[in-house]
Design an enzyme around this catalytic site. Sequence first.
Site, mmCIF file in Angstrom:
data_model
loop_
_atom_site.group_PDB
_atom_site.id
_atom_site.type_symbol
_atom_site.label_atom_id
_atom_site.label_comp_id
_atom_site.label_asym_id
_atom_site.label_seq_id
_atom_site.Cartn_x
_atom_site.Cartn_y
_atom_site.Cartn_z
ATOM 1 N N TRP B 318 0.844 -1.199 0.000
ATOM 2 C CA TRP B 318 0.000 0.000 0.000
ATOM 3 C C TRP B 318 0.885 1.256 0.000
ATOM 4 C CZ3 TRP B 318 -0.190 3.990 3.563
ATOM 5 C CH2 TRP B 318 -1.248 4.883 3.434
ATOM 6 N N HIS B 319 2.059 1.155 0.631
ATOM 7 C CA HIS B 319 2.909 2.335 0.779
ATOM 8 C C HIS B 319 3.545 2.777 -0.525
ATOM 9 C CE1 HIS B 319 2.512 1.318 5.016
ATOM 10 N NE2 HIS B 319 2.809 2.572 5.257
ATOM 11 N N GLY B 320 3.635 1.894 -1.495
ATOM 12 C CA GLY B 320 4.241 2.335 -2.740
ATOM 13 C C GLY B 320 4.431 1.215 -3.728
ATOM 14 N N PHE B 455 2.621 8.224 -0.855
ATOM 15 C CA PHE B 455 1.924 6.941 -0.768
ATOM 16 C C PHE B 455 0.479 7.114 -1.206
ATOM 17 C CE2 PHE B 455 4.993 6.659 2.925
ATOM 18 C CZ PHE B 455 6.016 6.266 2.105
#
Lengths: 361, 455
Positions: B318-320, B455
């Site tokens: 999800w962060h990248g 993000f």
Amino acid sequence: MTADETRSKQVLETTAMSDNRAARRFARIFPVIALGGVLLVLTLNVLVDAHGVHMTGWLRPVVANHRLRKEFLLRQLPGPVELLVLGSSRAIGIDPAALQEVTGLEGFNAAVGSAETQDYLAWLRLFIAVNGKPPRMIVLGIDEVSFANSRPIAEAFSGSKELLAMLPEVDRGRTYLPFDEHDLGWGRTWDSLRSIYFALTGYPPESDLFDANGLGHYIAREEALENGSLDLEAGLRESLTDYRNRFAPFTALSEERIACFDRFLDLVAEHDIELVAFATPMHPEFLRRIEAETVAAQRKAEVRTLLRQRFAARGWVLHEATQPENYGGNPENYYDGVHMHPAEVTYLVESILRERQGKGK
Amino acid sequence: MLFNSYTFIFFFLPAMLILWWWPGLSRNQRLALLTIGSYVFYGWAEWWYCLLMLGSTIIDYVAGRRLAPDKPHRERLAWLLVSLAANLGLLAVFKYAGLMARSVNLVAGWVSGSGPELLEVPDIILPIGISFYTFQSMSYTIDRYRKRVPETESLLEFAAYVAMFPQLIADQLRAIPTRLTASRVALGLHFFIFGLSKKLLVADPIARAIDPLLKHWEWLSFGDAWLSMTGYSLQIYFDFSGYSDMAVGLGLWLGFQLPQNFDSPYQALGFSDFWRRWHITLSQWLRDYLYIPMGGNRQGLPRAAAAILVTMLLGGLWHGPSWTFAAWGLFHGLLLALEHALHRLKLWSPPAVLVRLATFIAVVLGWVLFRADSFPMAAHLWWVMVGGTGIAFVPEAQPFLLVLATLGITWCWMARNTWDGTASLRPRRAVLLALLFMACVLVMTRPSPFLYFRF
């Protein structure tokens, strides 16, 4: 109930407190001090004008303002000189001493950061006024962005009243420009304090950014070059960021700047000055990317058409040095996308001068 | 637009607050103002970002209406799938398309040897906040499907819920306060100014000190590697918790109560505790919408471990759009699963101080994956940090960073966090906040986006 919900509830309970005296006092003290402080900083920085951008003129600017420094150096020249270098930061590294070996003419480099066509005109007029006579030769590096219609023409002089005075025909806009965000920044605030300190105790000698003949030095970059730590890739990235911003508002060639350029050419012709003009080069990789990402290619074509037309009308030559391959240069000899190592830029001009000498002009 | 910009602080925020508290505005007018203001905030850099958010909002609003409890199950399931496909589709295109193309090319290259790239890697700019508002919007339709939340009253209310620039919890839009109390102003200042200071006076100077070191990661010594990664651990905490605090302060000024997002995470006693304290809203989202639906810890240790690993892997991603983020999630998943197992087996209960230290060190090692641009960089940093290239520490090499890191760690381990110090309304606190604000204003000339914006 989770831990954070408990916390939320605690804060809710606190905020649900009645508008008590302590809270009201708190909510009054803060804006008085905070906004008072902001206004104080703003006033200080605008009035002291340490970077010379507001032209208040109360105190002498303390930062490296290319135009102010070069005006100062021009006045310090021991006698008249015969060669004048004009252009932007890309031409700052052209060494008049090296050119003297080729031309025999003693010179002065009046190239300044972000120079535009009005700089060419103003500098030539100022040079003639200070030098007492026109130069015999002008070496001019022309950037596409020198014709940009991005900002008011007077703004580009960033604090130089003397240069601005050389352009009585130009719309000066507002002399006192509105404050900008840097007037709230630490950098300008510190310089304002330094400015006041110097005004009280005496100014230090000029920095060593420029030699007496106007040759400019990028001290940090030259040191990095010397000790092998220069990062060309980082430089290319910085240039991309910079030039994306420069080309974004460059929607057309500025009519005012074209007019200044024409007056400059007229003045050159009037005094029968030999003009050695070249389109300043860029690093090939940078050129490829900036042309892919911005309107650079279109603006470049427009500027070239204009220059060719103006030069052809006078029978002059514009030297195309858009890329290192045009003048036998080396793309490794760049600090970033547009700035060359001092030896490279001098080599470029020397090769142009030798080529001209070879052709009898 | 950034919270830490002159435009936001001196123009957008005052204008928004003045209009928001303008006497006599109806609830709908204020919802409209909130929505428009939020769209201006999001679309400041690129106006088309707003179109994506609007699209996501409309789809989920319609889906939410069609997910009424009295509708047939098949129809409800279909609308849930529409919502999930739309939101995850947005993420797939705008966030993960590049990663997918690169991965396919990599695998194809391995299989066929070197050759032309199979897929063209799209050069798509990640729209700001897309991960946040798609999850925000999607959680509504999931909860509607689960029959846990009532239908939103109007598209306007839902649009405000999805878009609101500081973010908020939905039920508060039902009862918007009509009066701004001095207490709310004072507490809002407390959160906003401390948050701003965390970002500008702590996180950014640390970033300026460690970025040049990490840029040349191949040359880092043992001491420099630990110092820079400890610095990064502090940077990301102060950056993101600063942003969260500012959002809480803004919420208070608008009359809302936002949840706590950080609770002194580096004081955590174990990894479960860390995730109860770090990015709490995301942890709760992952728990409620991924971990528990996968069975949670109710179906035996192996199943729970698998659920943890999958949840954390997706949480990392999800962060990248990078496998290093996935690896970071997996790293934490493994630690959580291990801790879970040890806890169940009750093998050993070390002293709290050791647990805290071990947790912190493991978290710092985890940040290596998060910060690294590539696996070779992460592997090299780990190798250096475990002494693979020798153990040498020259504190005088980075004195500024050493002082910052020491102060930062001391602060994180010893000091109260922003949520613990809300009671003081003394004049000297107001003076302190005003001086901190001035210091922030003076350094705000450098643009410095929040790390979590990417993000």
